[in-house]
Design a protein around this motif. Structure first.
Motif, mmCIF file in Angstrom:
data_model
loop_
_atom_site.group_PDB
_atom_site.id
_atom_site.type_symbol
_atom_site.label_atom_id
_atom_site.label_comp_id
_atom_site.label_asym_id
_atom_site.label_seq_id
_atom_site.Cartn_x
_atom_site.Cartn_y
_atom_site.Cartn_z
ATOM 1 N N GLU A 61 0.812 -1.220 0.000
ATOM 2 C CA GLU A 61 0.000 0.000 0.000
ATOM 3 C C GLU A 61 0.847 1.272 0.000
ATOM 4 O O GLU A 61 0.297 2.369 0.115
ATOM 5 C CB GLU A 61 -0.945 0.006 1.205
ATOM 6 N N HIS A 110 -6.110 6.008 -2.390
ATOM 7 C CA HIS A 110 -6.092 5.080 -1.264
ATOM 8 C C HIS A 110 -4.777 5.182 -0.506
ATOM 9 O O HIS A 110 -4.757 5.129 0.727
ATOM 10 C CB HIS A 110 -6.293 3.642 -1.756
ATOM 11 N N ASP A 150 -16.224 4.635 0.066
ATOM 12 C CA ASP A 150 -15.275 3.949 -0.815
ATOM 13 C C ASP A 150 -15.155 2.520 -0.311
ATOM 14 O O ASP A 150 -14.448 2.247 0.661
ATOM 15 C CB ASP A 150 -13.917 4.659 -0.780
ATOM 16 N N TYR A 151 -15.851 1.605 -0.962
ATOM 17 C CA TYR A 151 -15.890 0.220 -0.504
ATOM 18 C C TYR A 151 -14.497 -0.396 -0.447
ATOM 19 O O TYR A 151 -14.111 -1.032 0.540
ATOM 20 C CB TYR A 151 -16.794 -0.611 -1.423
ATOM 21 N N GLU A 152 -13.719 -0.187 -1.493
ATOM 22 C CA GLU A 152 -12.389 -0.797 -1.554
ATOM 23 C C GLU A 152 -11.485 -0.260 -0.444
ATOM 24 O O GLU A 152 -10.731 -1.013 0.186
ATOM 25 C CB GLU A 152 -11.750 -0.548 -2.919
ATOM 26 N N GLN A 155 -12.503 -1.797 2.843
ATOM 27 C CA GLN A 155 -12.009 -3.170 2.918
ATOM 28 C C GLN A 155 -10.523 -3.195 3.260
ATOM 29 O O GLN A 155 -10.071 -4.015 4.071
ATOM 30 C CB GLN A 155 -12.249 -3.877 1.582
ATOM 31 N N LYS A 156 -9.765 -2.290 2.671
ATOM 32 C CA LYS A 156 -8.322 -2.244 2.942
ATOM 33 C C LYS A 156 -8.044 -1.883 4.401
ATOM 34 O O LYS A 156 -7.166 -2.470 5.047
ATOM 35 C CB LYS A 156 -7.643 -1.235 2.010
ATOM 36 N N THR A 159 -9.100 -4.861 6.584
ATOM 37 C CA THR A 159 -8.160 -5.964 6.395
ATOM 38 C C THR A 159 -6.835 -5.681 7.088
ATOM 39 O O THR A 159 -6.247 -6.555 7.733
ATOM 40 C CB THR A 159 -7.918 -6.207 4.894
#
Length: 675
Positions: A61, A110, A150-152, A155-156, A159
């Motif tokens: 990331e 992100h 922002d779904y992604e 999730q990040k 996670t």
């Protein structure tokens, strides 16, 4: 401040560093090793796995090199969309807040957003207390729109926190989740382990103050705090600069964020946090709790205040025609851990530890003990329990503005386990009701024990039922007994009748009458939103005040208890995916007149029969002692304590744990009298 370790923990730390060295990893400090080990309870293998996942996440990331004083990260930090509060929850966990309506996915990457999150978390995690107590993550969706989501990215973050960051994630509170969030939320929860999934829940704004003390929450979330995000960023800046100058990795052994727990002062019975003053910079201060705090020159202390106010579960769902709607009122129960001491927030037990813990005894051993003690011996055992002083304070119940809300002047509710209502019109006293959370068998806050509602508290009672998401109400008294009013008629007695109490309408749809109990099927409506929910109301009608069911026979009570459990199970099943809390569902509301005698007896029977069915053992005394720690004076009379033992023996015979339970001579005087 260096972390004091036990010999076993020292060995684990050495093993962790040796394992990293063998893999050719770069030099890792002892402080970093301890941080990862604390996050995994000093399990070296799990901590090593976490370290590998953490390193992989950082590389993947782009979380290796930070430029916090240059754009775009500088501007990202200044938005305040993510911040660490200068307070803690009642378990000592640090509190992080992500404000969704400040996030615009089209304007930031992100990588930048994650850098802003991790940059601040790294500073927060320099605190040893945070390493030990963990992190509460609040995702505030108040006034947010679909364009803010922002779904992604979500999730990040989830996670990373669940398996790629060295912090104990105690719970995730999603505040005021809008309707469109329901589907993404279901999917997001699939990405976390089942154990952690139980800690990721949606909560309504009014109920957030029940989960996290209001003294620890900012005003925009209904709290009392006015955090200074700019001061926090300056604090982070100094930490970051100090780390660079000393050429250490992310954690510095001798530097932590201040974890001073302020003195608590009482004003008219209300508990307020007192802000510490006169903390000089550039020195180590010895605080009241004996810990050493190192402050960077010029920085004010960034305090963490575990408020003594209760933080507990809550559920606030919406049901129309028996179905849940996922709207702004959705509030799901969650499980927290803490540490218990007399007068503290609540017994710090996990679900697995509730209702058990003691050695317990098999039904045969219980029978032998009951025979040996006799009625007189059990009564003496009860008197030993009753002689102990209450394990808490009653400040809120004694406030002049709340005294009239108590049915009896000598039956008050503990501060540490009381149920908090949402405040109305900024009136602090409007959050009071004479009710306490009580644990059940392997379920924290399985019950709400309360008094029989007074006419002036009918509205408070139904507001509590609504806000806590309770779907089952158990009443173990009649409204009038021996010519005295024991409880108000807070629900319509006949089918087709409707009553309105302070913003809530209660309608009776059907009534089922048995020789020993009456079941009313109610429809509860929040008149502000016209949202509805069905509530099962069971009233046991043959249980005298200050006594036990007629003839001491337990079978009717046990049959009623089974009926209550079936009703709760059905209600829980109807919630479906809208419920993410304990498998047994929201708290069951139980009351008699005072909410301690028959109510405490009912809870003891439920807890003990559940443990007997699951483990084959019981511990009546332990169950009563635990209940009394949360609802003062529960089990009001010796006969009720005796009845619990006899009822459990009857239950054991009914379910095949014992062939018979011969108690001949039980009521006779013990042969061996004390001289």
């Amino acid at each position: 401040m260096a972390v004091a370790l036990s010999p076993d923990q020292e060995l684990a730390t050495k093993a962790f560093l040796d394992a990293l060295s063998e893999t050719g990893a770069a030099c890792v400090s002892r402080a970093t090793a301890i941080k990862f080990l604390l996050a995994r309870k000093f399990d070296v293998a799990r901590a090593h796995t976490l370290w590998r996942q953490h390193e992989a996440t950082r590389r993947r990331e782009g979380l290796i090199k930070f430029e916090p004083f240059e754009d775009p990260l500088k501007s990202e930090l200044e938005t305040g969309k993510f911040t660490i509060l200068p307070t803690r929850d009642a378990t000592g966990a640090a509190i992080a807040v992500f404000t969704a309506n400040k996030h615009f996915p089209a304007l930031t990457t992100h990588q930048t957003t994650l850098q802003g999150v991790v940059y601040q978390l790294d500073v927060a995690l320099q605190s040893v207390d945070t390493q030990r107590a963990g992190l509460v993550f609040i995702y505030d969706m108040t006034d947010s729109k679909y364009t803010n989501f922002d779904y992604e990215l979500s999730q990040k973050i989830l996670t990373m926190l669940k398996g790629g960051y060295p912090a104990k994630l105690k719970k995730v509170l999603i505040v005021t989740a809008p309707l469109w969030f329901k589907a993404p939320f279901r999917i997001l929860r699939l990405f976390v382990r089942e154990k952690l999934r139980e800690r990721v829940h949606t909560v309504s704004a009014p109920q957030l103050g029940v989960h996290v003390p209001r003294a620890s929450l900012p005003r925009q979330l209904g709290g009392h705090l006015e955090p200074d995000h700019s001061a926090w960023l300056e604090f982070c800046r100094n930490c970051y600069t100090n780390n660079l100058n000393t050429k250490l990795d992310v954690v510095i052994d001798d530097y932590v964020i201040s974890n001073h727990i302020p003195h608590v002062k009482t004003q008219n019975g209300l508990i307020d946090a007192e802000v510490p003053c006169d903390m000089t910079s550039d020195r180590v201060a010895r605080l009241d709790n004996g810990s050493d705090i190192m402050h960077i020159s010029g920085d004010p202390p960034y305090t963490c205040d575990p408020s003594p106010l209760r933080h507990t579960h809550g559920y606030n769902g919406d049901m129309k025609a028996g179905h849940i709607n996922s709207g702004d009122e959705d509030d799901i129960d969650l499980i927290t851990r803490g540490t218990w001491s007399s007068g503290e927030a609540s017994p710090g037990l996990s679900d697995e530890e509730c209702g058990g813990g003691g050695a317990g005894e098999a039904p045969g051993a219980l029978l032998a003990r009951v025979r040996a003690l006799g009625r007189r011996g059990l009564a003496a055992e009860y008197e030993d329990i009753r002689a102990r002083p209450p394990a808490g304070t009653f400040h809120h119940a004694k406030l002049p503005s709340n005294l009239a809300k108590n049915r009896y002047t000598d039956v008050l509710c503990f501060d540490h386990s009381r149920v908090l209502l949402s405040q109305l019109d900024d009136d602090p006293s409007s959050d009071y009701i004479n009710a306490n959370y009580v644990d059940g068998y392997k379920q924290r806050n399985a019950f709400i024990c309360t008094q029989g509602p007074l006419p002036k508290t009918f509205g408070d009672f139904w507001r509590m039922v609504w806000e806590q998401g309770s779907l089952v109400v158990v009443m173990t008294t009649r409204t009038v007994e021996r010519g005295r009013v024991k409880c108000g008629q807070y629900w319509p007695a006949a089918p087709g009748q409707r009553a309105v109490h302070a913003g809530f309408a209660v309608s009776t749809e059907a009534v089922d009458v048995d020789d020993d109990y009456t079941v009313s099927h109610l429809l509860l409506t929040d008149l502000r939103t016209e949202q509805r929910r069905r509530v099962w109301h069971g009233q046991y009608t043959r249980w005298p005040d200050y006594g036990v069911p007629g003839g001491g026979r337990a079978a009717p009570v046990l049959r009623f208890l089974a009926l209550v459990r079936r009703a709760q199970h059905r209600a829980r099943q109807e919630l479906g995916d809208a419920w993410a809390g304990h498998s047994r569902g929201p708290p069951i509301v139980v009351h008699c007149s005072a909410g301690i005698g028959r109510t405490g007896t009912f809870l003891t029977l439920d807890t003990c029969t559940s443990r007997l069915a699951a483990e084959g053992v019981v511990d009546v005394r332990g169950a009563v002692e635990r209940i009394r720690q949360q609802r003062a004076h529960s089990i009001q009379m010796p006969d009720q304590y005796v009845f619990c033992h006899l009822a459990l023996l009857e239950y054991a015979v009914m379910h095949g744990y014992l062939e018979s339970a011969d108690l001949s001579g039980f009521d006779e005087e013990n042969e061996e009298e004390s001289e």
